[in-house]
Design a protein around this motif. Structure first.
Motif, mmCIF file in Angstrom:
data_model
loop_
_atom_site.group_PDB
_atom_site.id
_atom_site.type_symbol
_atom_site.label_atom_id
_atom_site.label_comp_id
_atom_site.label_asym_id
_atom_site.label_seq_id
_atom_site.Cartn_x
_atom_site.Cartn_y
_atom_site.Cartn_z
ATOM 1 N N ALA A 172 -17.603 8.958 -93.159
ATOM 2 C CA ALA A 172 -18.106 10.082 -92.374
ATOM 3 C C ALA A 172 -16.971 10.748 -91.603
ATOM 4 O O ALA A 172 -16.895 11.984 -91.526
ATOM 5 N N VAL B 184 -15.724 14.607 -91.838
ATOM 6 C CA VAL B 184 -15.631 15.463 -90.648
ATOM 7 C C VAL B 184 -14.272 16.151 -90.596
ATOM 8 O O VAL B 184 -14.175 17.361 -90.366
ATOM 9 N N SER C 123 -18.900 19.037 -87.388
ATOM 10 C CA SER C 123 -19.294 18.009 -86.428
ATOM 11 C C SER C 123 -19.816 16.766 -87.146
ATOM 12 O O SER C 123 -20.341 16.857 -88.255
ATOM 13 N N PRO C 124 -19.711 15.599 -86.496
ATOM 14 C CA PRO C 124 -20.285 14.370 -87.081
ATOM 15 C C PRO C 124 -21.783 14.496 -87.333
ATOM 16 O O PRO C 124 -22.297 13.956 -88.305
ATOM 17 N N ALA C 125 -22.486 15.219 -86.454
ATOM 18 C CA ALA C 125 -23.929 15.377 -86.630
ATOM 19 C C ALA C 125 -24.248 16.131 -87.918
ATOM 20 O O ALA C 125 -25.213 15.810 -88.622
ATOM 21 N N SER C 126 -23.435 17.132 -88.242
ATOM 22 C CA SER C 126 -23.662 17.899 -89.472
ATOM 23 C C SER C 126 -23.486 17.026 -90.706
ATOM 24 O O SER C 126 -24.274 17.098 -91.648
ATOM 25 N N SER D 291 -23.746 13.719 -90.791
ATOM 26 C CA SER D 291 -24.808 12.714 -90.801
ATOM 27 C C SER D 291 -26.104 13.273 -91.386
ATOM 28 O O SER D 291 -26.765 12.632 -92.217
ATOM 29 N N LYS D 292 -26.475 14.473 -90.977
ATOM 30 C CA LYS D 292 -27.697 15.104 -91.489
ATOM 31 C C LYS D 292 -27.591 15.365 -92.984
ATOM 32 O O LYS D 292 -28.546 15.128 -93.740
ATOM 33 N N SER D 293 -26.430 15.820 -93.426
ATOM 34 C CA SER D 293 -26.232 16.114 -94.844
ATOM 35 C C SER D 293 -26.252 14.843 -95.689
ATOM 36 O O SER D 293 -26.797 14.833 -96.800
ATOM 37 N N ARG E 57 -27.905 12.120 -95.036
ATOM 38 C CA ARG E 57 -29.303 11.679 -95.163
ATOM 39 C C ARG E 57 -30.046 12.497 -96.211
ATOM 40 O O ARG E 57 -30.818 11.957 -97.007
#
Length: 235
Positions: free
Chosen positions: A117, A121, A127-130, A132-134, A136
């Motif tokens: 991850a 990034v 962002s890490p959140a982007s 992570s969502k992708s 999943r």
């Protein structure tokens, strides 16, 4: 010039200033350079008492040589980036969410088996959140596999050899659900009614088409993943 590399003459000015007992700030002022440039230069090359301008200059040239990529490497990097961007745009055009398309394109075009991850990034500058969502989303679609290395606790993500087959199965499952819902609707409304007949036709179409796609997908999966010669025999 501020921001450019130190020349041999610059380094000799530094050595002369050190010999005269000048501070880094005064030497930097004479060179029109930031004080940090002079302090790093001296610290990297033996300190105030051991600084030798000619040796420092040769060391800097060696470092620059090792850092500078070859023309072929630069072209290769540019080509890889272009392929990645074009593939991402195509995936996004087929309906894959934008960030998921970029993540998938990065994983498909990397020479490594997988990326973490944190690597995604840095590579995509998001962002890490982007990420992570992708991740999943792609995992739910059957396009992503997770793995852990023995030396690291961090998960890495890659596209497995069965990725596209699994994605087809996931899509087929949704088509089966649609076909089943249409079939139940046709039964409740009655196949003799216009709406019931329409739903019955929709159910049959999706069910038969999906079964055919799964059958062909299984066939080509076995052909194209054979160790040797499978694809040529099939053609």
């Amino acid at each position: 010039m501020p921001g450019s590399r130190l020349t041999r003459r610059d380094r000799r000015v530094i050595a002369a200033g050190l010999a005269d007992g000048l501070g880094y700030a005064e030497i930097a002022r004479r060179l029109a350079r930031p004080t940090s440039t002079v302090s790093r230069e001296v610290t990297r090359n033996g300190g105030r008492s051991g600084y030798a301008p000619d040796s420092a200059h040769q060391a800097a040239k060696r470092r620059a040589h090792h850092r500078k990529p070859s023309v072929g490497a630069v072209k290769g990097t540019e080509a890889a980036r272009s392929v990645e961007q074009q593939l991402a745009a195509t995936l996004i055009g087929t309906g894959v969410p934008r960030m998921a398309g970029r993540v998938l394109a990065a994983l498909l075009t990397t020479d490594d088996a997988a990326m973490s991850a944190a690597e995604l990034v840095r590579h995509l500058r998001v962002s890490p959140a982007s990420v992570s969502k992708s991740v999943r989303y792609l995992e739910a679609e059957g396009l992503l596999r997770r793995e852990r290395t023995a030396k690291s606790r961090a998960e890495r993500y890659g596209v497995g050899p069965d990725a596209w087959f699994q994605a087809f199965l996931a899509s087929a499952q949704r088509n089966h659900q649609l076909a089943d819902a249409a079939r139940r609707g046709a039964v409740r409304l009655g196949r003799s009614t216009p709406a019931g007949a329409r739903l019955h036709a929709l159910s049959r179409f999706h069910q038969q088409l999906t079964d055919d796609i799964i059958e062909r997908a299984r066939h080509w999966r076995s052909v194209l993943t054979e160790p040797t010669g499978g694809a040529s025999r099939a053609g």
